[in-house]
Scaffold this motif. Structure first.
Motif, PDB file in Angstrom:
ATOM      1  N   GLY A 182       0.825  -1.200   0.000  1.00 65.03           N
ATOM      2  CA  GLY A 182       0.000   0.000   0.000  1.00 65.03           C
ATOM      3  C   GLY A 182       0.862   1.254   0.000  1.00 65.03           C
ATOM      4  O   GLY A 182       1.777   1.392  -0.806  1.00 65.03           O
ATOM      5  N   MET A 242      -7.815  -0.172  -1.808  1.00 65.52           N
ATOM      6  CA  MET A 242      -6.783   0.794  -1.472  1.00 65.52           C
ATOM      7  C   MET A 242      -7.062   1.437  -0.119  1.00 65.52           C
ATOM      8  O   MET A 242      -6.159   1.622   0.700  1.00 65.52           O
ATOM      9  CB  MET A 242      -6.688   1.869  -2.558  1.00 65.52           C
ATOM     10  CG  MET A 242      -5.674   2.963  -2.264  1.00 65.52           C
ATOM     11  SD  MET A 242      -5.611   4.227  -3.551  1.00 65.52           S
ATOM     12  CE  MET A 242      -7.197   5.023  -3.323  1.00 65.52           C
ATOM     13  N   LEU A 276      -6.176  -0.952   2.622  1.00 65.35           N
ATOM     14  CA  LEU A 276      -4.728  -1.056   2.798  1.00 65.35           C
ATOM     15  C   LEU A 276      -4.170   0.130   3.577  1.00 65.35           C
ATOM     16  O   LEU A 276      -3.213  -0.014   4.340  1.00 65.35           O
ATOM     17  CB  LEU A 276      -4.031  -1.150   1.432  1.00 65.35           C
ATOM     18  CG  LEU A 276      -4.238  -2.441   0.638  1.00 65.35           C
ATOM     19  CD1 LEU A 276      -3.612  -2.322  -0.745  1.00 65.35           C
ATOM     20  CD2 LEU A 276      -3.645  -3.630   1.385  1.00 65.35           C
ATOM     21  N   ILE A 277      -4.763   1.308   3.368  1.00 60.63           N
ATOM     22  CA  ILE A 277      -4.317   2.494   4.104  1.00 60.63           C
ATOM     23  C   ILE A 277      -4.530   2.305   5.609  1.00 60.63           C
ATOM     24  O   ILE A 277      -3.642   2.565   6.421  1.00 60.63           O
ATOM     25  CB  ILE A 277      -5.052   3.747   3.606  1.00 60.63           C
ATOM     26  CG1 ILE A 277      -4.619   4.094   2.180  1.00 60.63           C
ATOM     27  CG2 ILE A 277      -4.783   4.940   4.533  1.00 60.63           C
ATOM     28  CD1 ILE A 277      -5.406   5.230   1.561  1.00 60.63           C
ATOM     29  N   GLY A 312      -1.170  -2.161   4.864  1.00 59.78           N
ATOM     30  CA  GLY A 312      -0.787  -3.252   3.969  1.00 59.78           C
ATOM     31  C   GLY A 312      -1.634  -4.475   4.256  1.00 59.78           C
ATOM     32  O   GLY A 312      -2.326  -4.542   5.278  1.00 59.78           O
ATOM     33  N   PHE A 337      -0.475  -0.378  -4.271  1.00 57.10           N
ATOM     34  CA  PHE A 337      -1.760  -0.493  -3.585  1.00 57.10           C
ATOM     35  C   PHE A 337      -2.787  -1.257  -4.415  1.00 57.10           C
ATOM     36  O   PHE A 337      -3.957  -1.346  -4.029  1.00 57.10           O
ATOM     37  CB  PHE A 337      -2.308   0.889  -3.189  1.00 57.10           C
ATOM     38  CG  PHE A 337      -2.474   1.852  -4.331  1.00 57.10           C
ATOM     39  CD1 PHE A 337      -3.623   1.857  -5.102  1.00 57.10           C
ATOM     40  CD2 PHE A 337      -1.482   2.773  -4.633  1.00 57.10           C
ATOM     41  CE1 PHE A 337      -3.791   2.741  -6.151  1.00 57.10           C
ATOM     42  CE2 PHE A 337      -1.635   3.670  -5.676  1.00 57.10           C
ATOM     43  CZ  PHE A 337      -2.787   3.657  -6.436  1.00 57.10           C
ATOM     44  N   TYR A 338      -2.374  -1.812  -5.542  1.00 53.05           N
ATOM     45  CA  TYR A 338      -3.225  -2.728  -6.297  1.00 53.05           C
ATOM     46  C   TYR A 338      -2.341  -3.654  -7.113  1.00 53.05           C
ATOM     47  O   TYR A 338      -1.140  -3.426  -7.271  1.00 53.05           O
ATOM     48  CB  TYR A 338      -4.215  -1.984  -7.197  1.00 53.05           C
ATOM     49  CG  TYR A 338      -3.603  -1.194  -8.343  1.00 53.05           C
ATOM     50  CD1 TYR A 338      -3.388  -1.777  -9.585  1.00 53.05           C
ATOM     51  CD2 TYR A 338      -3.273   0.145  -8.178  1.00 53.05           C
ATOM     52  CE1 TYR A 338      -2.853  -1.050 -10.629  1.00 53.05           C
ATOM     53  CE2 TYR A 338      -2.744   0.886  -9.209  1.00 53.05           C
ATOM     54  CZ  TYR A 338      -2.529   0.284 -10.437  1.00 53.05           C
ATOM     55  OH  TYR A 338      -1.991   1.007 -11.474  1.00 53.05           O
TER      56      TYR A 338
END
Length: 310
Positions: free
Chosen positions: A16, A81, A84-85, A89, A177-178
């Protein structure tokens, strides 16, 4: 170390945006607001084109399809995303990672082709106005849009098939992040020559051919506009093309910066910044550019939301 002697992995770890410390709530909130605004703006365009009689024209039909592709694109990337923030992660299975890449490829390919279809519409309207009604019938519009989406599904699925055959071992960390295609290929411990060759072959008709087509059509459009004797006529013709041209420049500019001329390995933060622009900001700007610069769409918005005129 030979990758073939390493253990097979079943999932990846997406880093991320790394450790944001005290800023992750702020970044999460900012990205969430932009995502909601982008999704709302694109869905608003789709609904307005569907229910407003004055917007039942080829240009707005293509625009609604463009907004649909943006909605699918950002919905596929941004929710994960945001997670993940907050988590700093997280793990994702290889199957889910490749599926996300497939769902990323479909609207990307369709959007490239839709932008070319929109330039053709503007070309016929300005350079061949007497043939416009015959050329841009609804059946022709439907055929063009269907072709764009079918090619998106088919070509992205073929890439999915190639990627699903790859084996992964050793390192499983993706500093993004992807799930993007470049890190997947880099982490594979099996031969990637076939998928790399296929992607290179597909990229030309999907990316470069539409861009060259758009360039050629706009050269003809500009030449035709410059021949219009009245200043008012020239301004009106330019105004019908300027929004589309701005979106083409934004879309291909960010796409080229990420995939065709990507930053070097030591510029991973720049790469992520460009990806945020591509996946979060551009889907918001596209409908706003058309809405703010287009009198018909502004009129439709004020018709259904009259309080905005205050």
């Amino acid at each position: 170390m030979d990758k073939r002697n390493q253990s097979i992995i079943t999932d990846f770890f997406l880093l991320g945006f790394g450790n944001l410390h005290n800023f992750k709530i702020l970044v999460f909130t900012l990205f969430l607001i932009v995502h909601i605004m982008a999704l709302t703006a694109n869905l608003m365009v789709i609904v307005l084109v569907g229910v407003t009689q004055s917007l039942h024209s080829p240009m707005y039909f293509f625009l609604s399809q463009l907004s649909l592709s943006e909605s699918l694109f950002t919905t596929n990337i941004v929710p994960n995303m945001l997670w993940l923030i907050l988590a700093g992660g997280g793990k994702v299975s290889i199957g889910r990672c490749i599926s996300q890449l497939y769902l990323l490829g479909v609207p990307t390919i369709a959007q490239c082709l839709l932008l070319a279809a929109m330039s053709f519409d503007r070309y016929v309207a300005i350079c061949r106005p007497l043939h416009y009604v015959i050329t841009m019938t609804f059946s022709h519009q439907l055929q063009m849009v269907t072709t764009c989406w079918l090619l998106g599904f088919i070509l992205a699925f073929l890439v999915y098939i190639y990627l699903s055959k790859l084996k992964f071992c050793g390192l499983n960390t993706i500093n993004h992040f992807y799930c993007d295609i470049a890190p997947l290929i880099q982490l594979s411990c099996s031969s990637t020559s076939a998928v790399e060759l296929f992607i290179a072959v597909v990229s030309f008709p999907v990316l470069l051919t539409p861009f060259m087509f758009i360039t050629v059509t706009y050269i003809s459009i500009i030449q035709t506009i410059l021949k219009i004797p009245s200043i008012t006529g020239r301004q009106k013709a330019f105004s019908t093309c300027s929004s589309h041209l701005i979106i083409v420049c934004m879309y291909y500019g960010t796409l080229s910066a990420i995939y065709i001329f990507p930053p070097k390995d030591n510029s991973i933060h720049l790469n992520k910044g460009l990806s945020v622009l591509y996946t979060l900001v551009t889907p918001l700007l596209n409908p706003l550019i058309y809405s703010l610069r287009n009198q018909d769409i502004r009129g439709a918005i004020l018709k259904y939301v009259p309080s905005l005129s205050l």
